[in-house]
Scaffold this motif. Structure first.
Motif, PDB file in Angstrom:
ATOM      1  N   PHE A   1       0.850  -1.190   0.000  1.00 37.14           N
ATOM      2  CA  PHE A   1       0.000   0.000   0.000  1.00 37.14           C
ATOM      3  C   PHE A   1       0.884   1.237   0.000  1.00 37.14           C
ATOM      4  O   PHE A   1       1.907   1.272   0.695  1.00 37.14           O
ATOM      5  N   GLU A   2       0.469   2.254  -0.741  1.00 34.83           N
ATOM      6  CA  GLU A   2       1.239   3.486  -0.845  1.00 34.83           C
ATOM      7  C   GLU A   2       0.325   4.672  -0.592  1.00 34.83           C
ATOM      8  O   GLU A   2      -0.804   4.723  -1.087  1.00 34.83           O
ATOM      9  N   LEU A   3       0.819   5.635   0.162  1.00 36.97           N
ATOM     10  CA  LEU A   3       0.076   6.852   0.458  1.00 36.97           C
ATOM     11  C   LEU A   3       0.720   8.025  -0.274  1.00 36.97           C
ATOM     12  O   LEU A   3       1.927   8.243  -0.182  1.00 36.97           O
ATOM     13  N   ARG A   4      -0.111   8.774  -1.009  1.00 33.04           N
ATOM     14  CA  ARG A   4       0.340   9.970  -1.710  1.00 33.04           C
ATOM     15  C   ARG A   4      -0.556  11.153  -1.341  1.00 33.04           C
ATOM     16  O   ARG A   4      -1.762  10.988  -1.176  1.00 33.04           O
ATOM     17  N   VAL A   5       0.061  12.315  -1.232  1.00 30.29           N
ATOM     18  CA  VAL A   5      -0.675  13.545  -0.965  1.00 30.29           C
ATOM     19  C   VAL A   5      -0.278  14.561  -2.025  1.00 30.29           C
ATOM     20  O   VAL A   5       0.911  14.829  -2.221  1.00 30.29           O
ATOM     21  N   ASN A   6      -1.281  15.092  -2.717  1.00 28.82           N
ATOM     22  CA  ASN A   6      -1.020  16.032  -3.813  1.00 28.82           C
ATOM     23  C   ASN A   6      -0.043  15.471  -4.839  1.00 28.82           C
ATOM     24  O   ASN A   6       0.807  16.192  -5.379  1.00 28.82           O
ATOM     25  N   GLY A   7      -0.157  14.179  -5.081  1.00 24.75           N
ATOM     26  CA  GLY A   7       0.677  13.531  -6.076  1.00 24.75           C
ATOM     27  C   GLY A   7       2.061  13.158  -5.601  1.00 24.75           C
ATOM     28  O   GLY A   7       2.825  12.515  -6.341  1.00 24.75           O
ATOM     29  N   LEU A   8       2.423  13.542  -4.379  1.00 27.92           N
ATOM     30  CA  LEU A   8       3.760  13.280  -3.859  1.00 27.92           C
ATOM     31  C   LEU A   8       3.758  12.048  -2.957  1.00 27.92           C
ATOM     32  O   LEU A   8       2.862  11.859  -2.138  1.00 27.92           O
ATOM     33  N   PHE A   9       4.783  11.228  -3.102  1.00 28.98           N
ATOM     34  CA  PHE A   9       4.946  10.050  -2.258  1.00 28.98           C
ATOM     35  C   PHE A   9       5.145  10.467  -0.805  1.00 28.98           C
ATOM     36  O   PHE A   9       5.950  11.347  -0.501  1.00 28.98           O
ATOM     37  N   VAL A  10       4.409   9.837   0.080  1.00 30.15           N
ATOM     38  CA  VAL A  10       4.558  10.096   1.509  1.00 30.15           C
ATOM     39  C   VAL A  10       5.152   8.881   2.212  1.00 30.15           C
ATOM     40  O   VAL A  10       6.134   8.990   2.941  1.00 30.15           O
ATOM     41  N   MET A  11       4.559   7.715   2.010  1.00 29.04           N
ATOM     42  CA  MET A  11       5.076   6.489   2.625  1.00 29.04           C
ATOM     43  C   MET A  11       4.387   5.287   2.007  1.00 29.04           C
ATOM     44  O   MET A  11       3.374   5.423   1.306  1.00 29.04           O
TER      45      MET A  11
END
Length: 221
Positions: free
Chosen positions: A25-35
């Protein structure tokens, strides 16, 4: 990689997207990788490094829920009696609570944890002095790679001074950063008297990278 979108939410800060490829699973905010769930070592080490700093980490504040790894590691320590996690994105909290993030419900089931939907700056401002033994901050990618520009203030002296007030004598602050920041280290040292920077090696897909932990401890009066 070919990712499938699992969930999406939009707030005043932009789009929050959870996606997956196979078990990752991958979390992105505003298109940017977070974790993501493939490399959680630095989030876990954030907790471990903080817990090593004090003898009695009974009350802990974590800024930033993420995918829950830091909070889970804090709760693995039997000395911890109370954990408050502050997360600004309500959708992310719900995704962990309702199982959209599969490990989420078990991570949040511990009766010692309270998850609060709030801005960490507001939460700290409303906290009485000397409430926490440890404060851990992982609310953005660090001062050099901000996902949300207004988070810059979290890494600067005025807010760090607010954080100092809610920590008991002998307690500590640890901040996660995706890149080295001499400015952050300098500001933490100015507020707390000293600051240690610890690099944490990670592998992102095929790249070797360094994340950073910044540790400051208040003297025991």
């Amino acid at each position: 990689m070919s990712y499938e979108e699992v969930a999406r939410a939009t707030s005043e800060r932009g789009d929050v997207v959870l996606r997956r490829e196979g078990p990752v699973f991958e979390l992105r905010v505003n298109g940017l990788f977070v974790m993501d769930t493939a490399e959680s070592g630095s989030e876990i080490e954030l907790a471990r490094a903080a817990l090593r700093l004090v003898d009695r980490p009974e009350a802990v504040l974590v800024g930033g829920l993420g995918l829950g790894f830091t909070a889970h590691e804090v709760l693995a320590d039997v000395r911890v009696q109370r954990l408050v996690v502050v997360e600004i994105e309500e959708a992310l909290i719900e995704w962990l609570r309702d199982g959209t993030v599969p490990h989420g419900p078990s991570y949040l089931a511990d009766e010692r944890v309270t998850v609060t939907n709030a801005d960490i700056r507001v939460a700290v401002a409303e906290t009485p002095p000397g409430t926490f033994d440890l404060v851990l901050l992982d609310v953005d990618n660090g001062p050099g790679y901000l996902v949300y520009d207004e988070n810059r203030a979290i890494y600067e002296q005025p807010f760090l001074e607010d954080v100092r007030e809610v920590i008991v004598p002998g307690g500590a602050l640890v901040i996660w950063s995706a890149a080295e920041s001499t400015a952050l280290q300098k500001d933490m040292a100015a507020v707390f008297g000293s600051c240690e920077a610890i690099p944490h090696p990670v592998q992102l897909q095929t790249r070797d990278e360094l994340y950073w932990l910044y540790l400051s401890r208040l003297p025991v009066r």
